[in-house]
Design a protein around this motif. Structure first.
Motif, PDB file in Angstrom:
ATOM      1  N   THR A   1       0.782  -1.257  -0.102  1.00 41.20           N
ATOM      2  CA  THR A   1      -0.042  -0.003  -0.077  1.00 41.20           C
ATOM      3  C   THR A   1       0.899   1.140   0.178  1.00 41.20           C
ATOM      4  OG1 THR A   1      -1.638  -1.177   1.194  1.00 41.20           O
ATOM      5  CG2 THR A   1      -1.985   1.009   0.899  1.00 41.20           C
TER       6      THR A   1
ATOM      7  N   ASP B   1      -2.319  -3.397  -9.474  1.00 45.98           N
ATOM      8  CA  ASP B   1      -2.022  -4.049  -8.127  1.00 45.98           C
ATOM      9  C   ASP B   1      -1.672  -5.585  -8.299  1.00 45.98           C
ATOM     10  OD1 ASP B   1      -2.015  -5.447  -5.858  1.00 45.98           O
ATOM     11  OD2 ASP B   1      -3.567  -4.060  -4.781  1.00 45.98           O
TER      12      ASP B   1
ATOM     13  N   HIS C   1      -2.167 -10.394  -6.114  1.00 46.17           N
ATOM     14  CA  HIS C   1      -2.615 -11.986  -6.370  1.00 46.17           C
ATOM     15  C   HIS C   1      -2.110 -12.578  -7.652  1.00 46.17           C
ATOM     16  CE1 HIS C   1      -5.210 -12.376  -2.964  1.00 46.17           C
ATOM     17  NE2 HIS C   1      -5.151 -11.221  -2.858  1.00 46.17           N
TER      18      HIS C   1
ATOM     19  N   TYR D   1       4.348 -11.686  -0.002  1.00 41.82           N
ATOM     20  CA  TYR D   1       4.334 -12.909   1.126  1.00 41.82           C
ATOM     21  C   TYR D   1       3.176 -13.935   0.772  1.00 41.82           C
ATOM     22  CZ  TYR D   1       0.929  -8.834   2.078  1.00 41.82           C
ATOM     23  OH  TYR D   1       0.090  -7.856   2.014  1.00 41.82           O
ATOM     24  N   LYS D   2       2.525 -13.607  -0.533  1.00 37.61           N
ATOM     25  CA  LYS D   2       1.412 -14.668  -0.842  1.00 37.61           C
ATOM     26  C   LYS D   2       2.308 -15.529  -1.735  1.00 37.61           C
ATOM     27  CE  LYS D   2      -1.851 -10.802  -1.115  1.00 37.61           C
ATOM     28  NZ  LYS D   2      -2.832 -11.049  -0.019  1.00 37.61           N
TER      29      LYS D   2
HETATM   30  C1  LIG Z   1      -5.098  -7.090  -3.767  1.00 37.63           C
HETATM   31  C2  LIG Z   1      -4.240  -6.540  -2.374  1.00 37.63           C
HETATM   32  N1  LIG Z   1      -4.165  -5.273  -2.444  1.00 37.63           N
HETATM   33  C3  LIG Z   1      -3.395  -4.718  -1.350  1.00 37.63           C
HETATM   34  C4  LIG Z   1      -3.233  -5.473  -0.251  1.00 37.63           C
HETATM   35  C5  LIG Z   1      -2.444  -4.815   0.931  1.00 37.63           C
HETATM   36  O1  LIG Z   1      -1.192  -5.274   1.132  1.00 37.63           O
HETATM   37  P1  LIG Z   1      -0.261  -4.424   2.220  1.00 37.63           P
HETATM   38  O2  LIG Z   1      -0.671  -4.911   3.266  1.00 37.63           O
HETATM   39  O3  LIG Z   1       1.038  -5.230   2.084  1.00 37.63           O
HETATM   40  O4  LIG Z   1       0.005  -3.193   1.912  1.00 37.63           O
HETATM   41  C6  LIG Z   1      -3.651  -6.794  -0.169  1.00 37.63           C
HETATM   42  C7  LIG Z   1      -3.225  -7.673   0.944  1.00 37.63           C
HETATM   43  O5  LIG Z   1      -3.626  -8.685   1.201  1.00 37.63           O
HETATM   44  C8  LIG Z   1      -4.066  -7.290  -1.408  1.00 37.63           C
HETATM   45  O6  LIG Z   1      -4.597  -8.685  -1.292  1.00 37.63           O
END
Ligand SMILES: Cc1ncc(COP(=O)(O)O)c(C=O)c1O
Length: 422
Positions: free
Chosen positions: A106, A218, A221, A243-244
């Protein structure tokens, strides 16, 4: 291939799986003394065993070299992050110079918005998908407000059609054309976190560029999950967490992509820090920022080596395997899981509805009609780690690096028993 829902058949598939040995590269949580069946690599990937070695190396260098580790560690810290650029470039289809590793997802989206959301007069709108991941929604809304604009006017969401579970590419493109010269930015999730749909990033990027907007993705996934070609698609920017599917550890460092055409520019709006200025002159401590000619120009701080080390460890595995082999196994294992679900569906009263369209990566999102939260609790108690979204959706993501075909078969049997015994 004609599948059979039997243990023997699943074992046969495992025996001919060229990636099967990667299972031993990971640590598995235990339930009832057994390795779990892990379906939540779309949330947090398992820990690769080799990660410990990479982290230990940094700890040892820090212990023995202290500040000298920046330059004299085996993998010196001052440019440690650069070791990821090549491998990540292959994973996302980019030139190494278009990649940087920094911060978290983010945060990086916000930083990239500084460069790529530049509303002017008429051109101030952003297109995203309806019900985008909440962090993206908050990020977009706060960016819009930061520019003194109203999110209700500036953010245009593309909706799914009534009664449908997936977006249609033609609807997204039509919306882009409709907004036309008012469109400043398209920012969407390349793979949707909820339904697992893979968007046609190439077509959407082209449509956005054709009306003169910036296009960013983004890829939380998508990275390590599907084939990406960011450079050739001419996306302006992208960001992802690691981390995924990339298995780098909880909350770990994010990656960014900035297209070559935006690199090496001094006049691009950007929030800057000392790690983005040229390495050759950085330690002269001069007041003027001289951007590195790569996406590293977006780096602000010196990288958190203890975060980047696990990312490097897991990336090594992606380098060994390659995205093509990974995706080949993914296609088979997801198809087998789908088959198992259909077979079990025939044997129980409840009905399963897979809402993930055929444009998919690793994840199947499934409505378990007739079931409630109790089935999720049953699965978890019996060693199936999955997740549950109200009212009754489970998301199943069999990551090809560490899930086996036998896991899919065993999952089917546990699911059936959980439904029949209730
Ligand atoms: C599609 C998507 N966008 C943003 C985020 C937010 O990630 P982060 O906490 O690393 O900023 C996630 C977290 O799972 C996500 O799945």
């Amino acid at each position: 291939m004609t599948f059979q829902n039997t243990l023997d058949f699943a074992k046969q598939l495992d025996a001919s799986d060229t990636l099967a040995h990667y299972r031993n590269e990971f640590h598995y949580p235990q339930v009832n003394g057994k390795d779990v069946i892990y379906f939540t690599g779309n949330s947090l990937g398992l820990q690769p065993k080799r990660t410990q070695t990479f982290v230990d190396e940094v700890m040892k260098d820090w212990k023995e070299l202290a500040v000298e580790g920046h330059f004299y560690a085996d993998k010196p810290w001052w440019d440690y992050h650069e070791r990821l650029a090549n491998g990540l470039g292959k994973v996302v289809g980019a030139l190494p110079k278009e990649i940087s590793v920094m911060n978290t997802l983010t945060v990086n989206l916000h930083l990239l918005m500084v460069s790529f959301y530049r509303p002017t007069g008429k051109r101030f709108k952003i297109i995203c998908e309806e019900k985008a991941f909440p962090s993206d929604q908050y990020m977009l809304q706060s960016q819009v407000r930061f520019h003194g604009l109203d999110p209700k006017e500036a953010i245009v969401e593309v909706k799914k059609r009534e009664g449908e579970h997936a977006w249609r590419t033609e609807d997204i493109i039509q919306k882009i054309n409709e907004v036309g010269d008012e469109l400043a930015l398209v920012l969407m999730g390349g793979v949707n976190y909820y339904n697992g749909q893979v968007l046609d990033m190439e077509a959407i990027t082209k449509a956005g560029k054709d009306v003169g907007a910036f296009v960013g993705w983004d890829l939380a996934h998508a990275v390590g999950n599907i084939k990406l070609n960011l450079h050739d698609w001419e996306a302006d920017f992208a960001a992802w967490c690691s981390y995924k599917y990339m298995n780098s550890g909880p909350g770990n460092a994010s990656g960014i992509f900035v297209h070559e055409k935006h690199l090496g520019k001094k006049d691009i709006p950007r929030f800057e820090g000392w790690w983005g200025t040229k390495k050759e002159t950085r330690f002269l401590m001069q007041p003027e920022f001289d951007p590195i000619q790569s996406a590293d120009a977006w780096q602000l701080s010196n990288p958190p080596i203890l975060s980047v080390a696990p990312y490097l460890a897991s990336l090594e595995m992606f380098e060994e395997v390659g995205m093509d082999a990974l995706i080949e196994k993914q296609h088979t294992i997801v198809a087998f899981l789908e088959f198992v679900l259909h077979e079990i569906d025939k044997e129980v009263d409840s009905t399963f509805e897979i809402i993930t369209p055929k444009d998919r990566g690793c994840q199947l999102s499934v409505f378990l009609h007739g079931e409630g939260r109790a089935i999720f609790d049953y699965l978890m108690k019996n060693g199936v780690i999955t997740d549950w979204r109200e009212p009754n959706v489970i998301r199943l993501a069999p990551a090809p690096l560490y899930c086996s075909f036998e896991d899919m078969y065993r999952f089917g049997q546990i699911l059936k028993k959980g439904i029949q015994d209730k």
